[in-house]
Design a protein around this motif. Structure first.
Motif, mmCIF file in Angstrom:
data_model
loop_
_atom_site.group_PDB
_atom_site.id
_atom_site.type_symbol
_atom_site.label_atom_id
_atom_site.label_comp_id
_atom_site.label_asym_id
_atom_site.label_seq_id
_atom_site.Cartn_x
_atom_site.Cartn_y
_atom_site.Cartn_z
ATOM 1 N N ASP A 460 0.827 -1.203 0.000
ATOM 2 C CA ASP A 460 0.000 0.000 0.000
ATOM 3 C C ASP A 460 0.861 1.252 0.000
ATOM 4 O OD1 ASP A 460 -2.285 -1.495 0.013
ATOM 5 O OD2 ASP A 460 -2.566 -1.408 2.190
ATOM 6 N N PHE A 461 0.690 2.080 -1.026
ATOM 7 C CA PHE A 461 1.293 3.405 -1.112
ATOM 8 C C PHE A 461 0.284 4.428 -0.592
ATOM 9 C CE2 PHE A 461 3.733 0.972 -4.163
ATOM 10 C CZ PHE A 461 5.024 1.485 -4.022
ATOM 11 N N PRO A 462 0.707 5.667 -0.352
ATOM 12 C CA PRO A 462 -0.252 6.690 0.090
ATOM 13 C C PRO A 462 -1.368 6.884 -0.932
ATOM 14 C CG PRO A 462 1.995 7.431 0.466
ATOM 15 C CD PRO A 462 2.098 6.166 -0.332
ATOM 16 N N ILE A 463 -2.579 7.034 -0.452
ATOM 17 C CA ILE A 463 -3.706 7.321 -1.330
ATOM 18 C C ILE A 463 -3.414 8.587 -2.133
ATOM 19 C CG2 ILE A 463 -6.136 8.045 -1.362
ATOM 20 C CD1 ILE A 463 -6.551 6.260 1.086
ATOM 21 N N GLY A 464 -3.770 8.556 -3.402
ATOM 22 C CA GLY A 464 -3.562 9.718 -4.255
ATOM 23 C C GLY A 464 -2.270 9.697 -5.042
ATOM 24 N N SER A 465 -1.454 8.661 -4.910
ATOM 25 C CA SER A 465 -0.192 8.583 -5.665
ATOM 26 C C SER A 465 -0.505 8.237 -7.120
ATOM 27 C CB SER A 465 0.728 7.524 -5.062
ATOM 28 O OG SER A 465 1.042 7.823 -3.718
ATOM 29 N N LEU A 466 -0.315 9.195 -8.013
ATOM 30 C CA LEU A 466 -0.629 9.009 -9.424
ATOM 31 C C LEU A 466 0.443 8.189 -10.125
ATOM 32 C CD1 LEU A 466 -1.783 12.620 -10.426
ATOM 33 C CD2 LEU A 466 -3.254 10.651 -9.955
ATOM 34 N N ILE A 467 0.041 7.474 -11.161
ATOM 35 C CA ILE A 467 0.981 6.777 -12.029
ATOM 36 C C ILE A 467 1.546 7.775 -13.032
ATOM 37 C CG2 ILE A 467 1.283 4.888 -13.670
ATOM 38 C CD1 ILE A 467 -1.359 3.722 -12.536
ATOM 39 N N LEU A 468 2.847 7.723 -13.269
ATOM 40 C CA LEU A 468 3.479 8.463 -14.364
ATOM 41 C C LEU A 468 3.924 7.428 -15.387
ATOM 42 C CD1 LEU A 468 5.624 11.228 -12.603
ATOM 43 C CD2 LEU A 468 3.433 11.458 -13.758
ATOM 44 N N SER A 469 3.227 7.370 -16.500
ATOM 45 C CA SER A 469 3.515 6.359 -17.514
ATOM 46 C C SER A 469 3.227 6.931 -18.888
ATOM 47 C CB SER A 469 2.658 5.103 -17.266
ATOM 48 O OG SER A 469 1.288 5.399 -17.438
ATOM 49 N N GLY A 470 3.378 6.086 -19.898
ATOM 50 C CA GLY A 470 3.159 6.536 -21.267
ATOM 51 C C GLY A 470 4.413 7.164 -21.840
ATOM 52 N N GLY A 471 4.388 7.433 -23.131
ATOM 53 C CA GLY A 471 5.536 8.012 -23.798
ATOM 54 C C GLY A 471 5.798 7.368 -25.140
ATOM 55 N N PRO A 472 6.986 7.595 -25.710
ATOM 56 C CA PRO A 472 7.234 7.256 -27.111
ATOM 57 C C PRO A 472 7.548 5.800 -27.409
ATOM 58 C CG PRO A 472 9.171 8.307 -26.172
ATOM 59 C CD PRO A 472 8.095 8.376 -25.121
ATOM 60 N N SER A 473 7.857 4.980 -26.415
ATOM 61 C CA SER A 473 8.277 3.600 -26.704
ATOM 62 C C SER A 473 7.075 2.681 -26.887
ATOM 63 C CB SER A 473 9.153 3.064 -25.572
ATOM 64 O OG SER A 473 10.367 3.770 -25.503
ATOM 65 N N PRO A 474 7.128 1.773 -27.876
ATOM 66 C CA PRO A 474 6.057 0.789 -28.016
ATOM 67 C C PRO A 474 6.155 -0.272 -26.938
ATOM 68 C CG PRO A 474 7.776 0.358 -29.621
ATOM 69 C CD PRO A 474 8.160 1.631 -28.920
ATOM 70 N N ALA A 475 5.028 -0.807 -26.531
ATOM 71 C CA ALA A 475 5.019 -1.917 -25.586
ATOM 72 C C ALA A 475 5.342 -3.210 -26.319
ATOM 73 C CB ALA A 475 3.655 -2.011 -24.902
ATOM 74 N N THR A 476 5.780 -4.214 -25.560
ATOM 75 C CA THR A 476 6.084 -5.515 -26.144
ATOM 76 C C THR A 476 5.475 -6.623 -25.293
ATOM 77 O OG1 THR A 476 8.206 -5.615 -24.966
ATOM 78 C CG2 THR A 476 8.239 -4.752 -27.214
ATOM 79 N N ILE A 477 5.242 -7.750 -25.936
ATOM 80 C CA ILE A 477 4.773 -8.959 -25.275
ATOM 81 C C ILE A 477 5.804 -10.053 -25.527
ATOM 82 C CG2 ILE A 477 2.988 -10.757 -25.264
ATOM 83 C CD1 ILE A 477 0.987 -8.597 -26.176
ATOM 84 N N GLY A 478 6.232 -10.740 -24.473
ATOM 85 C CA GLY A 478 7.074 -11.914 -24.630
ATOM 86 C C GLY A 478 8.562 -11.692 -24.684
ATOM 87 N N ASN A 479 9.018 -10.439 -24.558
ATOM 88 C CA ASN A 479 10.459 -10.171 -24.597
ATOM 89 C C ASN A 479 10.686 -8.699 -24.314
ATOM 90 O OD1 ASN A 479 13.242 -10.461 -25.006
ATOM 91 N ND2 ASN A 479 12.992 -11.587 -26.931
ATOM 92 N N HIS A 480 11.947 -8.348 -24.064
ATOM 93 C CA HIS A 480 12.339 -6.951 -23.915
ATOM 94 C C HIS A 480 13.771 -6.800 -24.391
ATOM 95 C CE1 HIS A 480 13.028 -2.962 -22.401
ATOM 96 N NE2 HIS A 480 13.968 -3.381 -21.587
ATOM 97 N N ARG A 481 13.934 -6.020 -25.465
ATOM 98 C CA ARG A 481 15.260 -5.733 -26.029
ATOM 99 C C ARG A 481 16.102 -6.984 -26.266
ATOM 100 N NH1 ARG A 481 15.795 -0.886 -22.562
ATOM 101 N NH2 ARG A 481 15.110 0.848 -23.856
ATOM 102 N N ASN A 482 15.464 -8.052 -26.657
ATOM 103 C CA ASN A 482 16.161 -9.294 -26.964
ATOM 104 C C ASN A 482 16.936 -9.850 -25.779
ATOM 105 O OD1 ASN A 482 16.231 -7.391 -29.552
ATOM 106 N ND2 ASN A 482 16.015 -9.497 -30.263
ATOM 107 N N ASN A 483 16.607 -9.397 -24.567
ATOM 108 C CA ASN A 483 17.325 -9.832 -23.370
ATOM 109 C C ASN A 483 16.463 -10.639 -22.410
ATOM 110 O OD1 ASN A 483 19.991 -8.870 -23.679
ATOM 111 N ND2 ASN A 483 19.322 -6.787 -23.205
ATOM 112 N N GLU A 484 15.131 -10.601 -22.580
ATOM 113 C CA GLU A 484 14.254 -11.210 -21.588
ATOM 114 C C GLU A 484 13.184 -12.077 -22.263
ATOM 115 O OE1 GLU A 484 12.858 -8.222 -18.879
ATOM 116 O OE2 GLU A 484 14.797 -7.250 -18.747
ATOM 117 N N PRO A 485 13.605 -13.045 -23.077
ATOM 118 C CA PRO A 485 12.623 -13.844 -23.826
ATOM 119 C C PRO A 485 11.806 -14.749 -22.920
ATOM 120 C CG PRO A 485 14.820 -14.760 -24.096
ATOM 121 C CD PRO A 485 14.999 -13.461 -23.359
#
Length: 554
Positions: A460-485
């Motif tokens: 549990d974090f303090p109530i009201g803590s907003l997420i900071l997300s989004g931006g220019p990178s595309p999301a991926t499924i099943g891997n990340h930068r060829n390092n986490e298959p």
């Protein structure tokens, strides 16, 4: 004398020769748009290829700097007009001087650009002040795609500017939650809306066109006819259609809406995902009419009968295999369809064959926008970056990472140890389908991981803590930068901009175990309209609403 590495070329990564060929085309200004796009996609997929490109560009630049002093053996001059120069003896001193100056300048510019592509970053945001760096285009190669190590890009990218405080108009603020104990705090958004937070109150300025009311009341007054401003609560939203209104949170899950001028529309949240991928109609070449926003990278992502429905994706621990989600990006943190602020849920049905070995990562879902990333993955990195909140003992875990305003980036690392209701690694890798959901709800502050319909770990974090997300990178499924298959099967992936409730998660699990999808239709963006209009409130009137039922209370 250093020994010569005779096997250096043989040890170059796959694609290195193609990068060199394409780099030559780009550096000599003969590349087509398709060749430029191919070069960018290769460098995005493999960090070592970026280093090869940079070294090649550096050598190319050095040669250009010394070219005037070398015999010319038939290279094309900078100008496309005129005949080819076949020998330096044919050039006049003035021509040689001119050629040296131009090529030197071009090489210097090239080196600066190459270094910026590889090392470029943005300054840290200070106290919520957003960087004034210009936004980048949504190309495949982006600032957010340049890693600082093999697994994490630990830079702070530019953040969306919400507006300025009335007491400090020289200071831009990024998404922030304000707690006002008494009096009022004024905020002017970047779109010109005046927002008064009337204490005692807690209000999250989540974007220039929307805010989140956690407690107390807030008054909004539009100054421009071409803009809208909305105030969101846990399950309802009030959208201004006029020029002034007030929203107040009351006891017993109620809100009161007072309209000063014009009218407002009161809406109830549509509890469906932003995106839902069932992988049911992926053809033999990895294309899908209903999931056109997915790009299958490499030919090693296999299609199999679904855990639910007719199709699922099989990953065989191949570094060159992943699915890229070509939608939901923005130009800076806090923008794009995947820029969640008040809540988030990531859901998937998996058969996991992860090894659990030290420094082995298996990625389910990830969007890497620097330190504002979102991830859901299996990890055993020995607490390498000290991201775990709460702190847990090193070992195999299921990790859910988010950046929360005021707290930075952290990961909820659920140990796979069998204690306190948590699963063991053996239970997770037993060859059977498991339903996994990660949620965060700013209205409660709870960040949680669910498995097979039950909450298994939370913080549990303090109530009201907003997420900071989004931006220019595309999301991926099943891997990340060829390092986490990933190793195993992934099916029924869903992404929400709110936190699913425990009852909803339990119901989805039961649906999946019966071989039924969470929703119908089974694929694609399910709800272009995220909110359902339930009432209009006109000027000079007040109305109370039950946020649980969405109904007006007389």
């Amino acid at each position: 004398m250093m020994p010569h590495k005779g096997n250096e070329i043989m040890n170059m990564p796959a694609g290195a020769q193609r990068v060199i060929e394409l780099a030559e085309q780009v550096l000599t200004e003969t590349a087509t748009d398709q060749e430029i796009a191919e070069l960018e996609s290769l460098m995005v997929a493999e960090p070592e290829l970026r280093r090869i490109y940079l070294r090649y560009a550096f050598v190319h630049g050095q040669l250009a700097l010394t070219k005037a002093g070398l015999p010319d053996v038939g290279s094309q001059p900078l100008s496309s007009t005129g005949s080819l120069v076949t020998s330096s003896s044919m050039q006049s001193p003035a021509t040689s001087t001119w050629f040296f100056v131009v090529t030197s300048l071009a090489a210097a510019i090239l080196l600066v650009i190459s270094a910026w592509i590889y090392y470029g970053g943005s300054k840290d945001n200070l106290d919520g002040i957003s960087s004034n760096r210009p936004a980048l285009a949504n190309d495949d190669l982006r600032v957010g795609d340049v890693p600082t190590d093999g697994h994490y890009d630990n830079r702070n990218l530019p953040v969306h500017v919400v507006g300025v405080l009335d007491t400090d108009r020289l200071r831009n603020i990024s998404p922030t939650t304000f707690t006002v104990h008494q009096g009022a705090t004024g905020l002017t958004t970047a779109d010109g809306t005046n927002v008064q937070i009337e204490g005692p109150a807690m209000f999250g300025a989540s974007s220039r066109s929307e805010g989140v009311l956690f407690a107390g009341s807030v008054h909004a007054s539009l100054k421009r006819a071409d803009t809208n401003y909305s105030i969101q609560t846990s399950s309802m939203r009030v959208v201004d259609r006029g020029s002034g209104f007030r929203v107040a949170k009351m006891e017993h899950d109620r809100i009161r809406v007072d309209v000063i001028d014009g009218e407002v529309e009161v809406q109830s949240r549509v509890r469906r995902p932003l995106y839902y991928w069932s992988f049911d109609d992926v053809g033999s070449e990895g294309v899908s009419d209903s999931e056109a926003e997915l790009t299958y990278i490499g030919d090693q992502v296999k299609h199999s009968p679904g855990l639910v429905g007719s199709g699922a994706l099989v990953f065989e621990n191949r570094r060159d295999a992943f699915v890229r989600i070509d939608t939901g990006m923005g130009v800076e943190v806090g923008t794009g369809n995947m820029a969640c602020s008040s809540g988030i849920s990531i859901e998937a049905l998996v058969i996991c064959r992860w090894s659990g070995h030290p420094m082995d990562y298996d990625e389910i879902f990830r969007k890497e926008d620097g330190n504002h990333r979102m991830l859901l993955s299996f990890q055993n990195d020995g607490d390498l970056n000290n991201f775990d909140v709460p702190e847990v003992a090193p070992g195999p875990c299921l990790s859910f990472g988010l950046h929360l305003e005021g707290h930075g980036y952290s990961e909820l690392d659920m140990p796979l140890d069998g204690n306190d209701g948590r699963p063991t690694l053996g239970e997770l890798t037993d060859g059977r389908p498991h339903h996994i959901v990660a949620t965060y709800d700013s209205f409660s502050g709870r960040k949680a991981i669910y498995m097979d319909g039950r909450q298994r770990f939370s913080h549990d974090f303090p109530i009201g803590s907003l997420i900071l997300s989004g931006g220019p990178s595309p999301a991926t499924i099943g891997n990340h930068r060829n390092n986490e298959p990933f190793t195993g099967v992934i099916d029924e992936v869903a992404f929400y901009d709110f936190a699913l409730s425990p009852n909803e998660i339990a119901n989805h699990y039961q649906q999946a175990m019966r071989g039924q999808p969470y929703f119908a239709p089974q694929s694609g963006p399910l709800a272009s309209d995220r909110w359902l209009a339930i009432a209009l409130v006109g000027a000079g009137t007040s109305q109370v609403f039950d946020t649980l039922t969405g109904r007006a209370i007389p």
